[in-house]
Enzyme design. Structure first.
Site, PDB file in Angstrom:
ATOM      1  CB  THR A  39     -12.254  58.931  50.633  1.00 30.68           C
ATOM      2  OG1 THR A  39     -11.169  58.007  50.789  1.00 30.68           O
ATOM      3  CG2 THR A  39     -12.851  59.180  52.001  1.00 30.68           C
ATOM      4  CD  GLU A  78      -8.295  55.258  54.134  1.00 34.21           C
ATOM      5  OE1 GLU A  78      -8.381  55.137  55.354  1.00 34.21           O
ATOM      6  OE2 GLU A  78      -7.599  54.520  53.426  1.00 34.21           O
ATOM      7  CE1 TYR A  88      -9.651  62.482  54.430  1.00 29.96           C
ATOM      8  CE2 TYR A  88      -9.658  60.122  54.002  1.00 29.96           C
ATOM      9  CZ  TYR A  88      -9.739  61.426  53.544  1.00 29.96           C
ATOM     10  OH  TYR A  88      -9.925  61.670  52.203  1.00 29.96           O
ATOM     11  CE  LYS A 104     -12.700  63.781  52.787  1.00 27.10           C
ATOM     12  NZ  LYS A 104     -13.054  64.729  51.719  1.00 27.10           N
TER      13      LYS A 104
HETATM   14  P1  NAP Z   1      -4.898  67.691  49.083  1.00 26.22           P
HETATM   15  O1  NAP Z   1      -3.865  67.763  47.994  1.00 26.22           O
HETATM   16  O2  NAP Z   1      -4.468  67.376  50.469  1.00 26.22           O
HETATM   17  O3  NAP Z   1      -5.670  69.095  49.078  1.00 26.22           O
HETATM   18  C1  NAP Z   1      -6.533  69.440  50.122  1.00 26.22           C
HETATM   19  C2  NAP Z   1      -7.036  70.840  49.884  1.00 26.22           C
HETATM   20  O4  NAP Z   1      -7.919  71.187  50.967  1.00 26.22           O
HETATM   21  C3  NAP Z   1      -5.933  71.921  49.868  1.00 26.22           C
HETATM   22  O5  NAP Z   1      -6.272  72.905  48.933  1.00 26.22           O
HETATM   23  C4  NAP Z   1      -6.025  72.488  51.285  1.00 26.22           C
HETATM   24  O6  NAP Z   1      -5.569  73.821  51.382  1.00 26.22           O
HETATM   25  C5  NAP Z   1      -7.545  72.447  51.483  1.00 26.22           C
HETATM   26  N1  NAP Z   1      -7.937  72.544  52.891  1.00 26.22           N
HETATM   27  C6  NAP Z   1      -7.436  71.862  53.952  1.00 26.22           C
HETATM   28  N2  NAP Z   1      -8.050  72.238  55.093  1.00 26.22           N
HETATM   29  C7  NAP Z   1      -8.947  73.194  54.736  1.00 26.22           C
HETATM   30  C8  NAP Z   1      -9.867  73.991  55.459  1.00 26.22           C
HETATM   31  N3  NAP Z   1      -9.991  73.897  56.793  1.00 26.22           N
HETATM   32  N4  NAP Z   1     -10.627  74.885  54.785  1.00 26.22           N
HETATM   33  C9  NAP Z   1     -10.504  74.999  53.441  1.00 26.22           C
HETATM   34  N5  NAP Z   1      -9.656  74.268  52.696  1.00 26.22           N
HETATM   35  C10 NAP Z   1      -8.882  73.384  53.347  1.00 26.22           C
HETATM   36  O7  NAP Z   1      -6.025  66.625  48.705  1.00 26.22           O
HETATM   37  P2  NAP Z   1      -6.363  65.953  47.287  1.00 26.22           P
HETATM   38  O8  NAP Z   1      -5.544  64.729  47.130  1.00 26.22           O
HETATM   39  O9  NAP Z   1      -6.372  66.999  46.233  1.00 26.22           O
HETATM   40  O10 NAP Z   1      -7.851  65.456  47.556  1.00 26.22           O
HETATM   41  C11 NAP Z   1      -8.983  66.290  47.290  1.00 26.22           C
HETATM   42  C12 NAP Z   1     -10.166  65.809  48.093  1.00 26.22           C
HETATM   43  O11 NAP Z   1     -10.484  64.464  47.742  1.00 26.22           O
HETATM   44  C13 NAP Z   1      -9.969  65.785  49.596  1.00 26.22           C
HETATM   45  O12 NAP Z   1     -11.208  66.084  50.196  1.00 26.22           O
HETATM   46  C14 NAP Z   1      -9.587  64.344  49.904  1.00 26.22           C
HETATM   47  O13 NAP Z   1      -9.919  64.034  51.230  1.00 26.22           O
HETATM   48  C15 NAP Z   1     -10.437  63.627  48.893  1.00 26.22           C
HETATM   49  N6  NAP Z   1      -9.922  62.357  48.396  1.00 26.22           N
HETATM   50  C16 NAP Z   1      -8.651  62.257  47.930  1.00 26.22           C
HETATM   51  C17 NAP Z   1      -8.209  61.060  47.400  1.00 26.22           C
HETATM   52  C18 NAP Z   1      -6.819  60.913  46.827  1.00 26.22           C
HETATM   53  O14 NAP Z   1      -6.371  59.767  46.661  1.00 26.22           O
HETATM   54  N7  NAP Z   1      -6.145  61.995  46.473  1.00 26.22           N
HETATM   55  C19 NAP Z   1      -9.088  59.956  47.326  1.00 26.22           C
HETATM   56  C20 NAP Z   1     -10.384  60.121  47.797  1.00 26.22           C
HETATM   57  C21 NAP Z   1     -10.807  61.323  48.307  1.00 26.22           C
HETATM   58  P3  NAP Z   1      -3.998  74.165  51.605  1.00 26.22           P
HETATM   59  O15 NAP Z   1      -3.356  74.055  50.252  1.00 26.22           O
HETATM   60  O16 NAP Z   1      -4.056  75.536  52.144  1.00 26.22           O
HETATM   61  O17 NAP Z   1      -3.468  73.145  52.573  1.00 26.22           O
HETATM   62  O1  F7E Z   2      -0.870  55.618  52.385  1.00 25.28           O
HETATM   63  C1  F7E Z   2       1.215  52.905  53.669  1.00 25.28           C
HETATM   64  C2  F7E Z   2       0.077  53.407  54.530  1.00 25.28           C
HETATM   65  O2  F7E Z   2      -0.893  58.021  53.066  1.00 25.28           O
HETATM   66  C3  F7E Z   2      -1.006  54.525  51.505  1.00 25.28           C
HETATM   67  C4  F7E Z   2      -5.440  59.914  50.946  1.00 25.28           C
HETATM   68  O3  F7E Z   2      -5.432  60.615  49.731  1.00 25.28           O
HETATM   69  O4  F7E Z   2      -6.047  57.877  49.838  1.00 25.28           O
HETATM   70  C5  F7E Z   2      -5.078  58.468  50.682  1.00 25.28           C
HETATM   71  O5  F7E Z   2      -5.001  57.785  51.919  1.00 25.28           O
HETATM   72  C6  F7E Z   2      -0.554  53.257  52.202  1.00 25.28           C
HETATM   73  C7  F7E Z   2      -1.106  53.078  53.622  1.00 25.28           C
HETATM   74  O6  F7E Z   2      -2.666  57.133  51.474  1.00 25.28           O
HETATM   75  C8  F7E Z   2       4.141  54.871  54.493  1.00 25.28           C
HETATM   76  O7  F7E Z   2       0.053  52.745  55.792  1.00 25.28           O
HETATM   77  C9  F7E Z   2       3.658  52.771  54.287  1.00 25.28           C
HETATM   78  O8  F7E Z   2      -1.491  51.742  53.809  1.00 25.28           O
HETATM   79  O9  F7E Z   2      -0.401  57.442  50.658  1.00 25.28           O
HETATM   80  P1  F7E Z   2      -1.134  57.143  51.902  1.00 25.28           P
HETATM   81  P2  F7E Z   2      -3.993  56.574  52.167  1.00 25.28           P
HETATM   82  O10 F7E Z   2      -3.840  56.413  53.618  1.00 25.28           O
HETATM   83  O11 F7E Z   2      -4.417  55.368  51.385  1.00 25.28           O
HETATM   84  C10 F7E Z   2      -7.387  57.875  50.350  1.00 25.28           C
HETATM   85  C11 F7E Z   2      -8.284  57.251  49.309  1.00 25.28           C
HETATM   86  C12 F7E Z   2      -7.825  59.212  50.813  1.00 25.28           C
HETATM   87  O12 F7E Z   2      -8.997  59.558  50.741  1.00 25.28           O
HETATM   88  C13 F7E Z   2      -6.834  60.021  51.571  1.00 25.28           C
HETATM   89  O13 F7E Z   2      -7.206  61.402  51.560  1.00 25.28           O
HETATM   90  O14 F7E Z   2       0.867  53.311  52.350  1.00 25.28           O
HETATM   91  N1  F7E Z   2       2.521  53.469  54.013  1.00 25.28           N
HETATM   92  N2  F7E Z   2       4.659  53.605  54.592  1.00 25.28           N
HETATM   93  C14 F7E Z   2       2.800  54.784  54.124  1.00 25.28           C
HETATM   94  N3  F7E Z   2       2.034  55.867  53.940  1.00 25.28           N
HETATM   95  C15 F7E Z   2       2.608  57.089  54.115  1.00 25.28           C
HETATM   96  N4  F7E Z   2       1.870  58.208  53.927  1.00 25.28           N
HETATM   97  N5  F7E Z   2       3.926  57.216  54.491  1.00 25.28           N
HETATM   98  C16 F7E Z   2       4.738  56.137  54.705  1.00 25.28           C
HETATM   99  O15 F7E Z   2       5.910  56.280  55.024  1.00 25.28           O
END
Ligand code: NAP
Ligand code: F7E
Length: 325
Positions: A125, A127, A148, A152
């Site tokens: 990620t 992050e 987090y 990662k």
């Molecule tokens: P998500 O919607 O939060 O899905 C997370 C998945 O992981 C869900 O299926 C969840 O199961 C499962 N999970 C959580 N804890 C677990 C555990 N202990 N054992 C097995 N499975 C578990 O995340 P996403 O947005 O699809 O992201 C997919 C992956 O890419 C994640 O690893 C995330 O950190 C990474 N990532 C996401 C982004 C983004 O912007 N979306 C960017 C960079 C990297 P449940 O449904 O049961 O909760």
């Molecule tokens: O926040 C700001 C917050 O929680 C985006 C995950 O998928 O992407 C995700 O992480 C921004 C941040 O995503 C609220 O402070 C303001 O600056 O949607 P977010 P994230 O933290 O960027 C990365 C790439 C991953 O890997 C992660 O798994 O928005 N913000 N107000 C807020 N964020 C949330 N959630 N809620 C608020 O009310």
């Protein structure tokens, strides 16, 4: 011959799109699901396909991973399972580390123990870049700013190490934020588009957010899962950034989403410091030129287009629930 894939996180946003994508490519798809007191499969419920197999297990339970990898012997493993919420990782740092860091090690060890020739994808990620200013690419210094991000980063490096130490075809996709109508409700983009739909339909009149100044590079999840697959089809295991290259502030995201529904965001958005993080990541903007040049991967949807499609989806879904469609 039919290929098989094992997906952790299949019930999540990316896992559900990836499962659809692989089934369309004629894969046999195996997904890891967690036991919960209620079924949590709404994102994959529509996939009625005999080639889709769900198995109970957990990334914190090494035995389940060893048994499943041994039994399935998948050609490809996609490790998407994670506690993926940055703010929550400050509240559950140890669980986040067990799932997002040690969980990856457990899965890699399960692959090694099975002695199979599989290709491994790790969901790294943006992050991990944290405090290092943009633009960020595969050579940018890592500086995570949350439990987090730190967890990662462990998984990222252990994936590199298993590639070098054991000659495993293991890659990390360093993905910048990617969203969709299937995005979890507590992430910023979806929280805003759900808020817009609620306000437009008269259910509420405001939405409460934290930091409006943060910059993120928001792309469309459906396009990003194809990039994951492409990484595993290349001859060489390498790491890649996937991103749009465009930075958008939280404030701008609000403008796009509210304007699409004919609303003025400033009349409806309130501030609450409870949504701020102890340490924030100010700006993430990715440079995905390597993925474009080597894999031919290119994102099509920008933040404004994404905001529109997510607002439309939430308005439609909420109208249906209210019996107004
Ligand atoms: P998500 O919607 O939060 O899905 C997370 C998945 O992981 C869900 O299926 C969840 O199961 C499962 N999970 C959580 N804890 C677990 C555990 N202990 N054992 C097995 N499975 C578990 O995340 P996403 O947005 O699809 O992201 C997919 C992956 O890419 C994640 O690893 C995330 O950190 C990474 N990532 C996401 C982004 C983004 O912007 N979306 C960017 C960079 C990297 P449940 O449904 O049961 O909760
Ligand atoms: O926040 C700001 C917050 O929680 C985006 C995950 O998928 O992407 C995700 O992480 C921004 C941040 O995503 C609220 O402070 C303001 O600056 O949607 P977010 P994230 O933290 O960027 C990365 C790439 C991953 O890997 C992660 O798994 O928005 N913000 N107000 C807020 N964020 C949330 N959630 N809620 C608020 O009310």
């Amino acid at each position: 011959m039919t290929k098989s894939a094992f997906i952790t996180g299949i019930t999540g946003q990316d896992g559900s799109y990836l499962a659809e994508f692989l089934l369309a490519k004629d894969y046999e798809v195996h997904g890891l699901v967690r036991r919960a007191s209620t079924l949590n499969r709404s994102r994959i419920d529509h996939l009625h396909d005999p080639r889709l197999h769900l198995h109970y297990g957990d990334l914190t339970d090494g035995v389940s991973l060893v048994n499943l990898i041994h039994a399935i012997q998948p050609d490809e493993v996609y490790n998407l399972g994670a506690q993926s919420h940055v703010k929550v990782s400050f509240e559950m740092p140890e669980y986040t580390a067990s799932t997002d860091a040690v969980g990856t090690l457990r899965l890699l060890e399960a692959i090694r123990a099975a002695g199979i020739d599989t290709r491994f994808y790790q969901a790294s990620t943006s992050e991990m870049f944290g405090a290092t200013p943009p633009p960020q690419n595969e050579t940018t210094l890592f500086y995570p700013r949350s439990p987090y991000g730190a967890a990662k980063l462990y998984s990222h490096w252990v994936t590199v190490n298993y590639r070098e130490a054991y000659d495993l075809f293991a890659v990390s996709g360093i993905l910048f934020n990617h969203e969709s109508p299937r995005r979890g409700e507590s992430f910023l983009t979806r929280k805003v588009t759900l808020g817009v739909a609620s306000i437009k339909l008269g259910i509420t009149d405001h939405l409460t957010l934290g930091n409006l100044e943060a910059v993120r590079d928001w792309g469309y999840a459906k396009e990003y899962v194809e990039g994951m697959w492409q990484m595993l089809q290349h001859d060489e295991p390498q790491d890649y950034v996937l991103a749009t290259g465009i930075g958008t502030t939280v404030r701008e995201w609000c403008q796009y989403a509210f304007a699409h529904a004919g609303l003025d965001w400033e009349e409806h958005v309130r501030y609450d410091g409870a949504y701020e993080r102890p340490t924030e990541v100010d700006a993430l903007i990715g440079d995905a030129s390597k993925a474009r040049d080597v894999l031919g991967w290119k994102p099509e949807t920008d933040a404004q287009g994404l905001a529109k499609l997510m607002v439309d989806a939430d308005l439609e879904q909420m109208s249906r629930l209210l019996g107004r469609s």
